[in-house]
Design an enzyme around this catalytic site. Structure first.
Site, PDB file in Angstrom:
ATOM      1  N   GLU A 100      -5.741  -5.059  10.461  1.00  0.00           N
ATOM      2  CA  GLU A 100      -4.713  -4.048  10.654  1.00  0.00           C
ATOM      3  C   GLU A 100      -4.987  -3.287  11.947  1.00  0.00           C
ATOM      4  O   GLU A 100      -5.775  -2.318  11.945  1.00  0.00           O
ATOM      5  CB  GLU A 100      -4.729  -3.051   9.496  1.00  0.00           C
ATOM      6  CG  GLU A 100      -4.411  -3.666   8.152  1.00  0.00           C
ATOM      7  CD  GLU A 100      -3.764  -2.641   7.237  1.00  0.00           C
ATOM      8  OE1 GLU A 100      -2.635  -2.885   6.818  1.00  0.00           O
ATOM      9  OE2 GLU A 100      -4.381  -1.593   6.985  1.00  0.00           O
ATOM     10  N   ASN A 125       0.867  -1.173   0.000  1.00  0.00           N
ATOM     11  CA  ASN A 125       0.000   0.000   0.000  1.00  0.00           C
ATOM     12  C   ASN A 125       0.910   1.231   0.000  1.00  0.00           C
ATOM     13  O   ASN A 125       1.470   1.586   1.035  1.00  0.00           O
ATOM     14  CB  ASN A 125      -0.900  -0.008   1.243  1.00  0.00           C
ATOM     15  CG  ASN A 125      -1.696   1.276   1.395  1.00  0.00           C
ATOM     16  OD1 ASN A 125      -1.789   2.066   0.451  1.00  0.00           O
ATOM     17  ND2 ASN A 125      -2.273   1.482   2.565  1.00  0.00           N
ATOM     18  N   TRP A 126       1.048   1.828  -1.171  1.00  0.00           N
ATOM     19  CA  TRP A 126       1.975   2.963  -1.291  1.00  0.00           C
ATOM     20  C   TRP A 126       1.426   4.233  -0.641  1.00  0.00           C
ATOM     21  O   TRP A 126       2.144   5.224  -0.516  1.00  0.00           O
ATOM     22  CB  TRP A 126       2.269   3.241  -2.767  1.00  0.00           C
ATOM     23  CG  TRP A 126       3.196   2.260  -3.415  1.00  0.00           C
ATOM     24  CD1 TRP A 126       3.770   1.153  -2.844  1.00  0.00           C
ATOM     25  CD2 TRP A 126       3.687   2.317  -4.760  1.00  0.00           C
ATOM     26  NE1 TRP A 126       4.571   0.523  -3.758  1.00  0.00           N
ATOM     27  CE2 TRP A 126       4.547   1.207  -4.941  1.00  0.00           C
ATOM     28  CE3 TRP A 126       3.481   3.186  -5.840  1.00  0.00           C
ATOM     29  CZ2 TRP A 126       5.195   0.957  -6.164  1.00  0.00           C
ATOM     30  CZ3 TRP A 126       4.122   2.933  -7.040  1.00  0.00           C
ATOM     31  CH2 TRP A 126       4.972   1.832  -7.195  1.00  0.00           C
ATOM     32  N   LYS A 127       0.164   4.244  -0.299  1.00  0.00           N
ATOM     33  CA  LYS A 127      -0.482   5.448   0.255  1.00  0.00           C
ATOM     34  C   LYS A 127      -0.220   6.638  -0.689  1.00  0.00           C
ATOM     35  O   LYS A 127      -0.097   6.440  -1.892  1.00  0.00           O
ATOM     36  CB  LYS A 127       0.001   5.717   1.679  1.00  0.00           C
ATOM     37  CG  LYS A 127      -0.085   4.471   2.563  1.00  0.00           C
ATOM     38  CD  LYS A 127       0.044   4.777   4.017  1.00  0.00           C
ATOM     39  CE  LYS A 127       0.119   3.474   4.789  1.00  0.00           C
ATOM     40  NZ  LYS A 127      -0.082   3.648   6.217  1.00  0.00           N
ATOM     41  N   GLY A 142       2.586  -1.213   4.357  1.00  0.00           N
ATOM     42  CA  GLY A 142       2.671   0.211   4.034  1.00  0.00           C
ATOM     43  C   GLY A 142       4.109   0.624   3.797  1.00  0.00           C
ATOM     44  O   GLY A 142       4.673   0.441   2.720  1.00  0.00           O
ATOM     45  N   GLY A 143       4.734   1.180   4.834  1.00  0.00           N
ATOM     46  CA  GLY A 143       6.070   1.768   4.712  1.00  0.00           C
ATOM     47  C   GLY A 143       7.085   0.874   4.005  1.00  0.00           C
ATOM     48  O   GLY A 143       7.815   1.338   3.118  1.00  0.00           O
ATOM     49  N   GLU A 193      -6.997   4.715   7.625  1.00  0.00           N
ATOM     50  CA  GLU A 193      -6.792   6.146   7.302  1.00  0.00           C
ATOM     51  C   GLU A 193      -8.010   6.713   6.578  1.00  0.00           C
ATOM     52  O   GLU A 193      -8.311   7.904   6.700  1.00  0.00           O
ATOM     53  CB  GLU A 193      -5.492   6.305   6.495  1.00  0.00           C
ATOM     54  CG  GLU A 193      -4.274   6.072   7.391  1.00  0.00           C
ATOM     55  CD  GLU A 193      -3.017   5.580   6.694  1.00  0.00           C
ATOM     56  OE1 GLU A 193      -2.947   5.637   5.454  1.00  0.00           O
ATOM     57  OE2 GLU A 193      -2.108   5.121   7.406  1.00  0.00           O
ATOM     58  N   HIS A 241      -9.555   1.154   4.679  1.00  0.00           N
ATOM     59  CA  HIS A 241      -8.288   1.328   5.410  1.00  0.00           C
ATOM     60  C   HIS A 241      -8.543   2.279   6.578  1.00  0.00           C
ATOM     61  O   HIS A 241      -9.355   3.207   6.474  1.00  0.00           O
ATOM     62  CB  HIS A 241      -7.231   1.895   4.460  1.00  0.00           C
ATOM     63  CG  HIS A 241      -5.859   1.884   5.051  1.00  0.00           C
ATOM     64  ND1 HIS A 241      -5.448   2.838   5.953  1.00  0.00           N
ATOM     65  CD2 HIS A 241      -4.818   1.026   4.914  1.00  0.00           C
ATOM     66  CE1 HIS A 241      -4.208   2.564   6.334  1.00  0.00           C
ATOM     67  NE2 HIS A 241      -3.800   1.471   5.717  1.00  0.00           N
ATOM     68  N   SER A 249       3.172  -2.402  10.321  1.00  0.00           N
ATOM     69  CA  SER A 249       4.632  -2.414  10.483  1.00  0.00           C
ATOM     70  C   SER A 249       5.272  -3.762  10.147  1.00  0.00           C
ATOM     71  O   SER A 249       6.214  -4.195  10.807  1.00  0.00           O
ATOM     72  CB  SER A 249       5.022  -1.960  11.897  1.00  0.00           C
ATOM     73  OG  SER A 249       4.553  -0.634  12.133  1.00  0.00           O
ATOM     74  N   GLY A 275       2.165   2.132  10.677  1.00  0.00           N
ATOM     75  CA  GLY A 275       3.109   3.239  10.525  1.00  0.00           C
ATOM     76  C   GLY A 275       3.788   3.660  11.824  1.00  0.00           C
ATOM     77  O   GLY A 275       4.423   4.704  11.876  1.00  0.00           O
TER      78      GLY A 275
END
Ligand code: PEP
Length: 245
Positions: A167, A9-11, A229-230, A97, A95, A208, A173
């Site tokens: 999640e 997930n590149w956001k 993500g990251g 966010e 998600h 993470s 993150g």
């Protein structure tokens, strides 16, 4: 038998130039991933570029959201058919966010998942509790409510062909990962609520995940892969996670 799925997930990160380098790095190492399927969920505007770059590889493309509407006067929205037009296979839905910053309710998430599914996308439906909810012993209540909304709106057949991502919000993150046991407990709970099709559904863990902790998470019986993500912004990390599958 559920095959491991690792989804990046590149956001809201990247640029044409940076994405080209990142995807080239992932594609060049993709041959080392024998036991997992991979997908990249890029920002809408880069989906076609990424789809072209992963053409003829074992990597699929997905979006990070989808409109609940099919078409029409919904300024700024992106429909499921547009995503299919850009070669998407998956759509991340709900998600944390989106829930937190865009006020997406359990009902809206469920309706989006149904729209995506009916249009031919595979929804990756995100569920997760906050730290406060975990610390007050509410994990199963919160996850149960989020899942129940999806079950009521989508029905069992559609969920059986979808992907669920657990999640925990406190692990996204933050560098804090649920322990394999904490994650397995919730994955087991989710699977116990899925009825007769439970064994067919892939349940990913997100929060993470890195190459250093992927193998111990994937060793858990109900963890079928990761939403990343990251670490998905680094080709070696992303490939390292998928290679642990
Ligand atoms: C995510 O955004 O879905 C996620 C899991 O992020 P991170 O891996 O950075 O915690």
């Amino acid at each position: 038998m559920r095959r491991t799925l690792v989804v990046g997930n590149w956001k809201m990160n990247g640029s044409k130039e940076a994405n080209a380098d990142l995807v080239a790095g992932i594609v060049s190492e993709a041959g080392n991933v024998a036991n997992a399927d991979m997908a990249i969920c890029a920002p809408f505007v880069y989906l076609s570029d990424v789809a072209n770059a992963v053409n003829d590889t074992n990597i699929s493309v997905g979006s990070q959201d989808v409109s609940v509407h099919l078409e029409g006067a919904y300024t700024g929205e992106i429909s499921a058919s547009m995503l299919l037009d850009c070669s998407c296979k998956y759509a991340i839905i709900g998600h944390s966010e989106r829930r937190q910053y865009h006020g997406e309710s359990n009902l809206l998430v469920a309706q989006k998942a149904l729209t995506a599914y009916k249009s031919g996308l595979i929804p990756i439906i995100c569920l997760g509790e906050s730290l406060e909810e975990r610390e007050s012993g509410q994990v199963e209540v919160i996850i149960g409510e989020q899942l129940q909304a999806v079950q009521s709106v989508m029905g069992a057949d559609a969920i059986a062909k979808s992907v669920i991502a657990y999640e925990p919000v406190w692990a996204i993150g933050t560098g804090l990962t649920a322990t394999p046991e904490q994650a397995q407990d919730v994955h087991g709970f989710i699977r116990s609520r899925l009825g007769t099709d439970a064994e067919k559904v892939s349940i990913l863990y997100g929060g993470s995940v890195k190459s250093a902790n992927a193998a111990e998470l994937f060793a858990q019986k109900d963890i079928d892969g990761a939403l990343v993500g990251g670490a998905s912004l680094n080709a070696q990390e992303f490939i390292g996670i998928a290679a642990a599958g």
